[in-house]
Write an enzyme that holds these catalytic residues in place. Structure first.
Site, PDB file in Angstrom:
ATOM      1  CG  ASP A   5      -1.932   1.017   1.355  1.00  0.00           C
ATOM      2  OD1 ASP A   5      -2.030   1.849   0.442  1.00  0.00           O
ATOM      3  OD2 ASP A   5      -2.638   1.064   2.378  1.00  0.00           O
ATOM      4  CG  PHE A  49     -10.137  -1.734   2.900  1.00  0.00           C
ATOM      5  CD1 PHE A  49      -8.942  -1.496   3.562  1.00  0.00           C
ATOM      6  CD2 PHE A  49     -10.920  -2.811   3.287  1.00  0.00           C
ATOM      7  CE1 PHE A  49      -8.534  -2.318   4.604  1.00  0.00           C
ATOM      8  CE2 PHE A  49     -10.523  -3.633   4.331  1.00  0.00           C
ATOM      9  CZ  PHE A  49      -9.319  -3.384   4.986  1.00  0.00           C
ATOM     10  CB  VAL A  50      -8.802  -5.297  -1.706  1.00  0.00           C
ATOM     11  CG1 VAL A  50      -9.050  -4.434  -2.929  1.00  0.00           C
ATOM     12  CG2 VAL A  50      -7.324  -5.235  -1.295  1.00  0.00           C
ATOM     13  NE  ARG A  84      -6.341 -12.588   8.922  1.00  0.00           N
ATOM     14  CZ  ARG A  84      -5.521 -11.558   8.758  1.00  0.00           C
ATOM     15  NH1 ARG A  84      -4.999 -11.326   7.570  1.00  0.00           N
ATOM     16  NH2 ARG A  84      -5.243 -10.744   9.756  1.00  0.00           N
TER      17      ARG A  84
HETATM   18  P1  IMP Z   1       1.858  -0.532   3.793  1.00  0.00           P
HETATM   19  O1  IMP Z   1       2.886  -0.676   4.861  1.00  0.00           O
HETATM   20  O2  IMP Z   1       1.151   0.797   3.849  1.00  0.00           O
HETATM   21  O3  IMP Z   1       2.386  -0.816   2.395  1.00  0.00           O
HETATM   22  O4  IMP Z   1       0.710  -1.556   4.116  1.00  0.00           O
HETATM   23  C1  IMP Z   1       0.882  -2.883   3.924  1.00  0.00           C
HETATM   24  C2  IMP Z   1       0.025  -3.739   4.829  1.00  0.00           C
HETATM   25  O5  IMP Z   1      -1.238  -3.130   5.140  1.00  0.00           O
HETATM   26  C3  IMP Z   1      -0.295  -5.002   4.088  1.00  0.00           C
HETATM   27  O6  IMP Z   1       0.652  -5.993   4.374  1.00  0.00           O
HETATM   28  C4  IMP Z   1      -1.672  -5.361   4.596  1.00  0.00           C
HETATM   29  O7  IMP Z   1      -1.570  -6.166   5.742  1.00  0.00           O
HETATM   30  C5  IMP Z   1      -2.300  -4.052   4.972  1.00  0.00           C
HETATM   31  N1  IMP Z   1      -3.209  -3.536   3.905  1.00  0.00           N
HETATM   32  C6  IMP Z   1      -2.949  -2.550   3.011  1.00  0.00           C
HETATM   33  N2  IMP Z   1      -4.000  -2.317   2.205  1.00  0.00           N
HETATM   34  C7  IMP Z   1      -4.957  -3.207   2.590  1.00  0.00           C
HETATM   35  C8  IMP Z   1      -6.296  -3.478   2.112  1.00  0.00           C
HETATM   36  O8  IMP Z   1      -6.837  -2.877   1.156  1.00  0.00           O
HETATM   37  N3  IMP Z   1      -6.967  -4.479   2.758  1.00  0.00           N
HETATM   38  C9  IMP Z   1      -6.434  -5.189   3.796  1.00  0.00           C
HETATM   39  N4  IMP Z   1      -5.199  -4.969   4.279  1.00  0.00           N
HETATM   40  C10 IMP Z   1      -4.456  -3.989   3.674  1.00  0.00           C
END
Ligand code: IMP
Ligand code: MG
Length: 190
Positions: free
Chosen positions: A112, A161-162, A174
């Protein structure tokens, strides 16, 4: 095997609809598996799954890998129970394997902002591996603000959001066997 593939699902009060169907996931994961198998021939890579979200993707990806390899897991927490990242990464479980001199392949469910994967890449390099690569099933390219190199991406998706296929919303969802996205039409409140 009978898989859980509803057309619409409610999770924590929000409605979700399918975004990436099961068949598309299967096809793409097969391609990723054969690319990685080609690239790591004779290198005996170690796949490190990022818990909890990546466990379903890693399970399927691994069964498309045709070379000798190992598996380990680590656990991070960054989202808490919200739909937006907390901006903080916490270590919850460390790897057991000694990765010095090894080819490491980090396996993520989704990138993300890029914060978690950047943190992990740096953490792996501290242990002197031969190389560190990243495979992620999903990448929210427009949301990524940290400078990270993703070696293998399943699907680039918009900043929405997914849920499903290992990904949760406050620990639920999950078990869905494909990727779902928040259905904004059904969740707009007046
Ligand atoms: P980042 O550190 O912002 O890149 O976020 C990564 C982590 O956030 C991922 O490993 C997921 O666990 C969680 N995450 C990010 N986007 C989503 C989403 O749309 N749905 C569910 N979990 C998410
Ligand atoms: Mg995750």
């Amino acid at each position: 095997m009978s898989l859980f593939l509803p057309d619409s699902v409610k999770c924590n009060g929000d409605t979700f609809k399918p975004l990436i169907p099961r068949k598309e996931l299967e096809k793409r994961i097969e391609v990723l598996g054969s690319q990685i198998s080609n690239d790591f021939q004779d290198k005996r890579p170690i796949f490190i799954g990022v818990l909890n979200g990546a466990f379903v993707f890693l399970a399927d990806l691994l069964r498309s890998i045709s070379i000798n390899c190992e598996v380990d897991f680590l656990k991070l927490s960054s989202y808490g129970d919200e739909k937006v990242s907390s901006g903080k990464v916490t270590d919850k479980k460390q790897i057991d394997a000694d990765i010095e001199g090894r080819h490491v392949i980090l396996v993520e469910d989704i990138v993300d902002t890029g914060l978690s994967i950047k943190y992990l890449i740096n953490k792996m390099y501290e242990k002197n591996p031969a190389s560190v690569s990243v495979v992620t099933l999903l990448h929210k390219t427009d949301a990524t603000i940290y400078d990270v190199k993703i070696d293998y991406t399943g699907f680039k998706i918009p900043t929405l959001f997914v849920l499903g296929y290992g990904l949760d919303y406050a620990q639920e969802g999950r078990n869905l066997a494909q990727i779902y996205v928040i259905d904004e039409k059904s969740t707009i409140k007046d």
